[in-house]
Design an enzyme around this catalytic site. Structure first.
Site, mmCIF file in Angstrom:
data_model
loop_
_atom_site.group_PDB
_atom_site.id
_atom_site.type_symbol
_atom_site.label_atom_id
_atom_site.label_comp_id
_atom_site.label_asym_id
_atom_site.label_seq_id
_atom_site.Cartn_x
_atom_site.Cartn_y
_atom_site.Cartn_z
ATOM 1 N N ALA A 94 0.822 -1.203 0.000
ATOM 2 C CA ALA A 94 0.000 0.000 0.000
ATOM 3 C C ALA A 94 0.855 1.250 0.000
ATOM 4 O O ALA A 94 0.390 2.329 0.333
ATOM 5 C CB ALA A 94 -0.918 -0.002 1.219
ATOM 6 N N LEU B 85 0.820 1.873 -5.258
ATOM 7 C CA LEU B 85 -0.338 2.510 -5.875
ATOM 8 C C LEU B 85 0.017 3.150 -7.208
ATOM 9 O O LEU B 85 -0.792 3.150 -8.145
ATOM 10 C CB LEU B 85 -0.937 3.546 -4.920
ATOM 11 N N HIS C 219 -7.423 31.881 -14.012
ATOM 12 C CA HIS C 219 -8.650 31.223 -14.456
ATOM 13 C C HIS C 219 -8.561 30.852 -15.936
ATOM 14 O O HIS C 219 -8.099 31.639 -16.742
ATOM 15 C CB HIS C 219 -9.846 32.159 -14.233
#
Length: 529
Positions: free
Chosen positions: A230, A235, A504
């Site tokens: 793990a 992963l 943005h």
């Protein structure tokens, strides 16, 4: 009899004249005088670095740039599967570099899927060629090996492809691949031997399983794969294998991403399950059997529950062990000179200037007890150590605000404290946690899940809401985290984030508009397609 190597050097009397009042200031200003006064002619080298990985090479090159006589000893012991590699250690050869490139290969597959929603009319039968990918990655790794060797030559660092082992104080034995032994002495030593993958100690593990040492140069597609562990390595590998279209199962004995923020770890797992990764929780393998040979073959794995007596079996083509790593400190003779080592972990306890229990022996990188196991941390620690030892500098490595990223399909970046650790250090009532789910603009047209990406900061209430923990799960999380890590070094606060104008539309701008706190209990779910 082995031949003892000696560095040829001129005597102090004939090399430089420093008695003249006109010459002395110049020698002092240029650093020549300091070098002559510090140099100890009784040793072959001023510094010998044991280990040619990121931390060791960083320290060696910096010391050489400061005029020191430096040697690097480095020999990679082949894995049980026979895999070995060149200079530059785990990161370049069997870690960060090939891992990120395979991660990118998987992301490109996802981009192909998304592209159809953006009008790209490509075949539905898109295939991935494992051999093409690994050949290209190993070619790049080879070019990095050559560049590191060239850099060592240019900086006059003596690189010896041999295994280093202390035999007495200030003296080391170097054994090359043919068993030939040579002895060297040095005034100071740096241990930078790193770590190697751990095995389970069960029947069939070293015979039939592979680790990250073998995985990135695997010459064939691994097929249906069981990843045991793990850790971030577990992963990451499971994630990009699934991204390449392979069947992947992750067997986890306890918690995911130990040491990381556990809320973030579970969100990472959830995002991987959406990609098709299967998780077997609370099980450990007890036996691996080979049913068929091949490239890949077929293996049967017998596993036992960690919470009861249940036994399960599974068939896989490949079993990848990623259950942790062991420090390479047991066979380098540290006990002969009295360097203290943590018997349980194999790691070397050091003080805040990387000095071990023996004053002339230092350690950097993954062998150091209690410090982040990260390549950039090792590089920084090695460089600063050399500057303190030979350059008259005082700066120490900052181990707390070390940013990192887990390169799962959806990247997880963090800096500072995990929420659990922050509560332990500061107490829950002294913290404010701001968080939100967010939906990347690029995901909207592709109709990807709107409640997967997540941002969180942990602030200290009684320190002007200073950000002590930063966490983001989303695309390019590594790139986002790097910039915020610099801001945290400068004392980033919640108010400074609020005062920052966001770009943005980007994912990073979400940190400039965080409003919801965990204590408020408000719903943060997003509206999707």
């Amino acid at each position: 009899m082995p031949i003892k190597h000696r560095v040829q050097r001129k005597s102090l009397k004939t090399s430089h004249t420093v008695s003249s009042p006109l010459v002395t200031p110049q020698a002092h200003q240029s650093g020549v005088l300091q070098k002559l006064l510090q140099e100890d002619p009784t040793y072959d080298y001023d510094l010998i670095v044991i280990g040619g990985g990121s931390g060791g090479l960083s320290c060696a090159q910096e010391a050489a740039a400061l005029g020191r006589r430096v040697m690097v000893l480095d020999l990679v012991v082949p894995s049980p599967q026979g895999t070995s590699w060149g200079v530059a250690g785990t990161c370049v050869n069997v870690g960060c570099v090939p891992k990120k490139l395979m991660h990118q290969a998987a992301l490109l597959g996802q981009a192909l899927t998304d592209s159809r929603k953006f009008g790209w009319e490509c075949s539905q039968q898109v295939k991935h060629n494992w051999e093409t990918m690994t050949e290209a990655i190993q070619k790049h790794v080879g070019s990095l090996n050559r560049s590191y060797q060239r850099a060592l030559r240019e900086k006059a660092v003596a690189y010896v492809n041999s295994y280093g082992e202390f035999v007495e104080h200030h003296k080391i034995k170097a054994t090359n691949g043919k068993g030939q032994e040579t002895y060297y002495t040095a005034a100071k030593f740096v241990i930078a031997t790193g770590e190697r993958p751990r095995y389970l100690g069960i029947q069939g593990d070293k015979e039939y399983c592979i680790t990250s040492d073998d995985f990135f140069s695997l010459p064939y597609c691994p097929g249906a794969t069981l990843v045991v562990g793990a850790s971030s390595v577990a992963l990451e590998c499971a994630g990009f294998l699934a991204g390449l279209g392979l069947e992947v199962t992750v067997m986890v004995s306890s918690q995911l991403l130990r040491g990381f923020d556990q809320e973030m770890a579970e969100k990472v797992a959830s995002s991987m399950q959406q990609l098709g990764v299967r998780f077997l929780r609370k099980f450990v393998p007890v036996e691996v059997q080979q049913l068929e040979k091949g490239s890949p073959g077929k293996l049967k794995v017998v596993a036992k529950s960690t919470e009861g007596t249940e036994i399960i079996e599974g068939l896989y083509n490949t079993v990848l062990l990623a259950i942790g790593r062991d420090s390479c400190t047991k066979k380098i003779g540290l006990e002969k000179i009295g360097v203290k080592v943590n018997e349980k972990t194999g790691k070397i306890p050091v003080n805040d200037v990387e000095q071990s229990s023996v004053p002339y022996v230092y350690a950097v990188g993954d062998v150091v007890e209690g410090q982040p196991e990260l390549t950039p941390v090792a590089v920084q620690a090695g460089r600063l150590l050399a500057r303190r030892l030979f350059g008259g500098r005082l700066e120490k490595c900052d181990y707390i605000n070390a940013p990192t990223v887990v390169f799962t399909p959806l990247e997880y970046g963090c800096c500072g404290y995990a929420e659990e650790k922050a509560v332990e250090v500061y107490r829950k009532e002294n913290l404010e946690v701001y968080h939100t789910l967010f939906w990347p603009l690029e995901w909207t047209v592709a109709c990807r899940d709107s409640n997967t990406c997540y941002a969180k900061i942990i602030c200290s209430k009684f320190d002007n809401d200073r950000v002590i923990g930063f966490h983001v799960l989303g695309p390019k999380a590594g790139e986002i985290t790097q910039g915020f890590a610099a801001a945290m070094k400068c004392g980033l606060t919640k108010q400074l984030l609020d005062d920052t104008i966001g770009i943005h539309p980007t994912c990073a701008q979400v940190f400039t508009t965080l409003e919801t706190t965990k204590s408020s209990g408000l719903d943060i779910t997003q509206k999707g397609c």
